[in-house]
Design an enzyme around this catalytic site. Sequence first.
Site, PDB file in Angstrom:
ATOM      1  NE  ARG A 199      45.264  45.511  35.369  1.00  0.00           N
ATOM      2  CZ  ARG A 199      44.967  45.627  36.654  1.00  0.00           C
ATOM      3  NH1 ARG A 199      45.036  44.558  37.449  1.00  0.00           N
ATOM      4  NH2 ARG A 199      44.600  46.788  37.158  1.00  0.00           N
ATOM      5  CB  CYS A 303      35.288  36.290  40.984  1.00  0.00           C
ATOM      6  SG  CYS A 303      34.796  34.897  39.943  1.00  0.00           S
ATOM      7  CD  GLU A 403      36.677  40.478  44.742  1.00  0.00           C
ATOM      8  OE1 GLU A 403      36.589  39.287  44.377  1.00  0.00           O
ATOM      9  OE2 GLU A 403      36.232  41.428  44.059  1.00  0.00           O
TER      10      GLU A 403
END
Length: 521
Positions: A199, A303, A403
């Site tokens: 990406r 994260c 998440e």
Amino acid sequence: MLLFNGTRRSLAHLTKPSSSHLRGVSTKLFINGEFVTSQASEWMDVRDPATQKLVTRVPKTTASELEEAAKSAQSAFTTWRRTSVMTRQRVMLDLQQAIRDNTDRLIESIVAEQGKVVSDARGDIIRGLQVVESMAGIPELMLGSRLDVAADMDTYTVREPLGVVAGICPFNFPALIPLWMIPVALATGNTLLLKPSERDPGAAMILAELCADVGVPRGVLNVVHGAHETVDFLTSDQRVKAVSFVGSDRAGKYIYERSTQHGKRCQANLGAKNHAVILPDANREHALNAITGAAFGAAGQRCMALSVAVFVGAAGDWIPELVDRARKLKVDGGMEPGADLGPMISPEALQRAKTIVQAAAESGASVLLDGRNVKVAKYPNGNFLGPTVLDHVTVDMQCYQEEVFGPVLSCVRVATLDEALALVNANVYGNGASVFTRSGPCARKFQAEVGAGQVGINVPIPVPLPMFSFTGNKGSFLGDTNFYGRSGVNFYTQLKTVTSLWRHEDAIEDRQSAVHMPTLH
């Protein structure tokens, strides 16, 4: 820099004005020290998350190209492993300077492909740069040990590289995560096959260019692209001895299982659900400002993003002030002045986050700040989600269990610190947890009893500097050895233990030099 023939050249030529050559063209492979155009039949589009304009096209590396990269890495290892540790230290010193000189190029690439605002893109680079700088201390980190174990006998250890290793990177830190891998793998004497995220590969390609410019030999670093087939190659090829991965749960579990099944070491950072516990005695201004930045910075795509705020007792009265702070954050394109958070990486990621927010509302959560309808006039096609605050969240809701990876903060209310600790420890993830308090005993209790691997005391994102290691645990990590720092060095090396015996009676007695004409007998 010192080249391997002992000559020196300036690093001034490494500063280049822009990364415009990365846009609107096909991303190349980096194999055996050369940027080469892939012969792939399948390509993946990279679009600017703020505009949806095509930035570049990324190839699904062919089987023959993957084979060529692996051969190059294997061949280069035979000589790279024998370079002195001082030579590899010199490369790290030159590489950190090259990265500093090219920070603007890296920022431009990150903003265009990933969507970060300039300040966050700069942080992405600086935190990775710190890992490079720490590897300038590689001579000490590679030290072994020695002990006389008996008369005329000693035992010592030598730390050696593994060989060819692989790194598989996520989209959210296009510079930082490659820099968790490149400097540690190379400084310890390994050669690396790196797969950036499909990406946003541009930053990794710039780093490969800089490695070549500072004298990293051909084949020591190779960059390949792709998706499932490339991952399968890296996790199964017998030349690859270890795999590093950062990314999602599903991919990480697959990569860990496949790597270990093929006899490889693997370290895998997976998902997270990071909590901050706010006690009523905390510094109110500091806590609310810290939580706001940690929850919504980078559009929540970290994260270590703070996604759950646990308010204890009367601290819950502060939630309206938190909402006011979040409402003032500016959502805009990454290059726009004053932007606090940019777009999410893709329309699919945006839609998933919106769906989770809707599910929370339907499950009984209060949507105190709804970012789903945010409008950015200059970028009408951007993947924008404004800061979103959910209150009265319970642990059975999707917004708590999964998440979100977006700028969505779930607020949970509890009565006591013990209740907060029980909630945090029951969560399957263990990347990080923080407590905000002025009480030393409460902070000590939290530190001792919380199960997360990285603990912040009045610090919202407790990511350690690289003299330590990234120590997420529980469901956030698979493997035995963590990223960077001494743990990273241990992951990329193995110990060889040597026991030697040299009998003292076998020593040749010194004799006086003879000065007379020798005679024949």
